[in-house]
Motif scaffolding. Sequence first.
Motif, PDB file in Angstrom:
ATOM      1  N   LEU A 198       0.835  -1.195   0.000  1.00  0.00           N
ATOM      2  CA  LEU A 198       0.000   0.000   0.000  1.00  0.00           C
ATOM      3  C   LEU A 198       0.872   1.247   0.000  1.00  0.00           C
ATOM      4  O   LEU A 198       1.890   1.302   0.692  1.00  0.00           O
ATOM      5  N   PHE A 199       0.475   2.261  -0.784  1.00  0.00           N
ATOM      6  CA  PHE A 199       1.141   3.565  -0.685  1.00  0.00           C
ATOM      7  C   PHE A 199       0.113   4.623  -0.314  1.00  0.00           C
ATOM      8  O   PHE A 199      -1.058   4.554  -0.725  1.00  0.00           O
ATOM      9  N   ILE A 200       0.535   5.591   0.483  1.00  0.00           N
ATOM     10  CA  ILE A 200      -0.364   6.637   0.963  1.00  0.00           C
ATOM     11  C   ILE A 200       0.323   8.004   0.896  1.00  0.00           C
ATOM     12  O   ILE A 200       1.540   8.106   0.997  1.00  0.00           O
ATOM     13  N   GLU A 201      -0.483   9.037   0.717  1.00  0.00           N
ATOM     14  CA  GLU A 201      -0.027  10.430   0.780  1.00  0.00           C
ATOM     15  C   GLU A 201      -1.231  11.270   1.189  1.00  0.00           C
ATOM     16  O   GLU A 201      -2.380  10.831   1.100  1.00  0.00           O
ATOM     17  N   GLU A 202      -0.940  12.508   1.640  1.00  0.00           N
ATOM     18  CA  GLU A 202      -2.044  13.357   2.085  1.00  0.00           C
ATOM     19  C   GLU A 202      -1.628  14.819   2.054  1.00  0.00           C
ATOM     20  O   GLU A 202      -0.439  15.151   2.010  1.00  0.00           O
ATOM     21  N   VAL A 203      -2.618  15.723   2.094  1.00  0.00           N
ATOM     22  CA  VAL A 203      -2.346  17.155   2.063  1.00  0.00           C
ATOM     23  C   VAL A 203      -3.382  17.898   2.914  1.00  0.00           C
ATOM     24  O   VAL A 203      -4.558  17.539   2.938  1.00  0.00           O
ATOM     25  N   GLY A 204      -2.911  18.913   3.624  1.00  0.00           N
ATOM     26  CA  GLY A 204      -3.783  19.879   4.257  1.00  0.00           C
ATOM     27  C   GLY A 204      -4.722  19.337   5.319  1.00  0.00           C
ATOM     28  O   GLY A 204      -5.834  19.855   5.471  1.00  0.00           O
ATOM     29  N   GLU A 205      -4.311  18.333   6.057  1.00  0.00           N
ATOM     30  CA  GLU A 205      -5.162  17.757   7.098  1.00  0.00           C
ATOM     31  C   GLU A 205      -4.548  17.989   8.479  1.00  0.00           C
ATOM     32  O   GLU A 205      -3.328  17.976   8.627  1.00  0.00           O
ATOM     33  N   PRO A 206      -5.374  18.167   9.507  1.00  0.00           N
ATOM     34  CA  PRO A 206      -4.836  18.163  10.867  1.00  0.00           C
ATOM     35  C   PRO A 206      -4.373  16.761  11.239  1.00  0.00           C
ATOM     36  O   PRO A 206      -4.864  15.762  10.693  1.00  0.00           O
ATOM     37  N   LEU A 207      -3.440  16.676  12.149  1.00  0.00           N
ATOM     38  CA  LEU A 207      -2.875  15.377  12.514  1.00  0.00           C
ATOM     39  C   LEU A 207      -3.928  14.439  13.097  1.00  0.00           C
ATOM     40  O   LEU A 207      -3.852  13.219  12.904  1.00  0.00           O
ATOM     41  N   TYR A 208      -4.925  14.989  13.773  1.00  0.00           N
ATOM     42  CA  TYR A 208      -5.933  14.082  14.336  1.00  0.00           C
ATOM     43  C   TYR A 208      -6.759  13.429  13.233  1.00  0.00           C
ATOM     44  O   TYR A 208      -7.270  12.313  13.409  1.00  0.00           O
ATOM     45  N   HIS A 209      -6.900  14.100  12.069  1.00  0.00           N
ATOM     46  CA  HIS A 209      -7.563  13.468  10.928  1.00  0.00           C
ATOM     47  C   HIS A 209      -6.731  12.297  10.407  1.00  0.00           C
ATOM     48  O   HIS A 209      -7.273  11.245  10.064  1.00  0.00           O
ATOM     49  N   VAL A 210      -5.419  12.484  10.328  1.00  0.00           N
ATOM     50  CA  VAL A 210      -4.539  11.396   9.894  1.00  0.00           C
ATOM     51  C   VAL A 210      -4.664  10.217  10.852  1.00  0.00           C
ATOM     52  O   VAL A 210      -4.787   9.061  10.431  1.00  0.00           O
ATOM     53  N   ASP A 211      -4.645  10.508  12.134  1.00  0.00           N
ATOM     54  CA  ASP A 211      -4.807   9.467  13.150  1.00  0.00           C
ATOM     55  C   ASP A 211      -6.140   8.745  12.974  1.00  0.00           C
ATOM     56  O   ASP A 211      -6.209   7.511  12.992  1.00  0.00           O
ATOM     57  N   ARG A 212      -7.199   9.508  12.786  1.00  0.00           N
ATOM     58  CA  ARG A 212      -8.532   8.915  12.646  1.00  0.00           C
ATOM     59  C   ARG A 212      -8.625   8.050  11.399  1.00  0.00           C
ATOM     60  O   ARG A 212      -9.226   6.964  11.414  1.00  0.00           O
ATOM     61  N   GLU A 233       4.529  11.848   0.727  1.00  0.00           N
ATOM     62  CA  GLU A 233       4.593  13.099   1.480  1.00  0.00           C
ATOM     63  C   GLU A 233       3.241  13.429   2.111  1.00  0.00           C
ATOM     64  O   GLU A 233       2.191  13.269   1.488  1.00  0.00           O
ATOM     65  N   PHE A 234       3.287  13.862   3.350  1.00  0.00           N
ATOM     66  CA  PHE A 234       2.124  14.411   4.034  1.00  0.00           C
ATOM     67  C   PHE A 234       2.375  15.915   4.117  1.00  0.00           C
ATOM     68  O   PHE A 234       3.084  16.403   4.985  1.00  0.00           O
ATOM     69  N   PHE A 235       1.772  16.628   3.163  1.00  0.00           N
ATOM     70  CA  PHE A 235       2.155  18.010   2.855  1.00  0.00           C
ATOM     71  C   PHE A 235       1.227  19.012   3.540  1.00  0.00           C
ATOM     72  O   PHE A 235       0.003  18.840   3.556  1.00  0.00           O
ATOM     73  N   GLN A 236       1.829  20.042   4.109  1.00  0.00           N
ATOM     74  CA  GLN A 236       1.091  21.153   4.706  1.00  0.00           C
ATOM     75  C   GLN A 236       0.042  20.686   5.710  1.00  0.00           C
ATOM     76  O   GLN A 236      -1.125  21.082   5.660  1.00  0.00           O
ATOM     77  N   MET A 237       0.475  19.830   6.632  1.00  0.00           N
ATOM     78  CA  MET A 237      -0.428  19.440   7.706  1.00  0.00           C
ATOM     79  C   MET A 237      -0.796  20.680   8.531  1.00  0.00           C
ATOM     80  O   MET A 237       0.029  21.560   8.759  1.00  0.00           O
ATOM     81  N   THR A 238      -2.044  20.741   8.953  1.00  0.00           N
ATOM     82  CA  THR A 238      -2.558  21.957   9.580  1.00  0.00           C
ATOM     83  C   THR A 238      -2.567  21.889  11.110  1.00  0.00           C
ATOM     84  O   THR A 238      -3.206  22.716  11.758  1.00  0.00           O
ATOM     85  N   GLU A 239      -1.850  20.928  11.656  1.00  0.00           N
ATOM     86  CA  GLU A 239      -1.772  20.787  13.111  1.00  0.00           C
ATOM     87  C   GLU A 239      -0.355  20.370  13.466  1.00  0.00           C
ATOM     88  O   GLU A 239       0.258  19.584  12.746  1.00  0.00           O
ATOM     89  N   THR A 240       0.175  20.877  14.538  1.00  0.00           N
ATOM     90  CA  THR A 240       1.554  20.593  14.911  1.00  0.00           C
ATOM     91  C   THR A 240       1.648  19.396  15.847  1.00  0.00           C
ATOM     92  O   THR A 240       0.680  19.039  16.530  1.00  0.00           O
ATOM     93  N   LYS A 241       2.837  18.810  15.869  1.00  0.00           N
ATOM     94  CA  LYS A 241       3.098  17.727  16.806  1.00  0.00           C
ATOM     95  C   LYS A 241       2.932  18.207  18.236  1.00  0.00           C
ATOM     96  O   LYS A 241       2.432  17.458  19.095  1.00  0.00           O
ATOM     97  N   GLU A 242       3.317  19.430  18.502  1.00  0.00           N
ATOM     98  CA  GLU A 242       3.202  19.966  19.861  1.00  0.00           C
ATOM     99  C   GLU A 242       1.748  20.006  20.325  1.00  0.00           C
ATOM    100  O   GLU A 242       1.456  19.809  21.504  1.00  0.00           O
ATOM    101  N   LEU A 243       0.826  20.247  19.390  1.00  0.00           N
ATOM    102  CA  LEU A 243      -0.593  20.293  19.751  1.00  0.00           C
ATOM    103  C   LEU A 243      -1.190  18.898  19.859  1.00  0.00           C
ATOM    104  O   LEU A 243      -1.925  18.599  20.806  1.00  0.00           O
ATOM    105  N   PHE A 244      -0.853  18.020  18.881  1.00  0.00           N
ATOM    106  CA  PHE A 244      -1.485  16.697  18.858  1.00  0.00           C
ATOM    107  C   PHE A 244      -0.753  15.678  19.727  1.00  0.00           C
ATOM    108  O   PHE A 244      -1.369  14.781  20.298  1.00  0.00           O
ATOM    109  N   GLY A 245       0.582  15.776  19.777  1.00  0.00           N
ATOM    110  CA  GLY A 245       1.344  14.846  20.591  1.00  0.00           C
ATOM    111  C   GLY A 245       2.139  13.815  19.814  1.00  0.00           C
ATOM    112  O   GLY A 245       2.869  13.015  20.409  1.00  0.00           O
ATOM    113  N   ALA A 246       1.999  13.805  18.504  1.00  0.00           N
ATOM    114  CA  ALA A 246       2.751  12.853  17.676  1.00  0.00           C
ATOM    115  C   ALA A 246       2.877  13.421  16.279  1.00  0.00           C
ATOM    116  O   ALA A 246       1.996  14.147  15.802  1.00  0.00           O
TER     117      ALA A 246
END
Length: 299
Positions: A198-212, A233-246
């Motif tokens: 499987l290959f995956i990529e994403e753009v413009g999502e908060p980290l909790y969306h990626v987790d979900r 590449e997971f490009f221009q994520m809209t949430e930081t590790k500091e906020l989400f925790g990972a």
Amino acid sequence: MIQHPPFLQTDDLIIIVSPSGVVQEDLVRGGAEILQGAGFTVEFAPHVFSKHFKFAGTNQQRLSDLQYALDHSNAKAIYCARGGFGITHILDHIDWTLFKQNPKWIIGYSDITALHHAAYLTGFTSIHTSVLQGLSELSIENQQAILGALKGHSIKMSAKSNFNKSGESTGELVGGNLSLLVHQIGTGSDIDYSGKILFIEEVGEPLYHVDRMLLQLARAGKLKGLKGLLVGEFFQMTETKELFGASVEEIIFQHCSIYDFPIGFNFPVGHGEQNWPLVHGANVQLKVSGNSAQLNYLS
């Protein structure tokens, strides 16, 4: 048995379609000039530059153009002008009868993920790479790799990351945009991932969306049978590790660490400055050793 459509030669016809979001005309025409400069003939479907709110025409207009391209007796490839949103409105209304008799390469990514899946379920490989609107913004090297893929040139891809999980596996390469993968679950264009890479990529999502979304794949049983995971590449994520925790890498690793398959991070695929071609449905080998990962095509 998955099959490759015929690879392209000089003067072969590529039809441009806009099955999803409204396009930026100057960029699409710039991409078409690159195709023409490589020796291909280009035809714009009738509604490529149409506008209907967020969409490149009404559902019927976009479906009509896509069906025209799929049915065309002389075309060798169908290049999607843009992703965005809209392909799933028309996907279930496509008639693949004539395409099966005269298959063509379907090219695009992002929202076009669902169309790649439909082509795969019809029995054919396709090319996951930049939509035509983004082609002129890529490096010359990246553009040449895409043009080479259309001609059947060998593709090799490597990446480095400290988050890799070592191992080696072979299988059919499937996947695409993470959001679209999740949105296919339970539909007619959902793919069985078992035994596949499987290959995956994403753009413009908060980290909790990626987790979900990773959690949804896991809960739906989509991860347990994988042979390998290639992370673009997971490009221009809209949430930081500091906020989400990972971080993105940590989220993916947390959901996949219980499985035995290798994981290669940081491949040059996605919405960023690089978007190298992947042949969706092809038989490949994924080799991950330490911080290095390599993708090789076997057929």
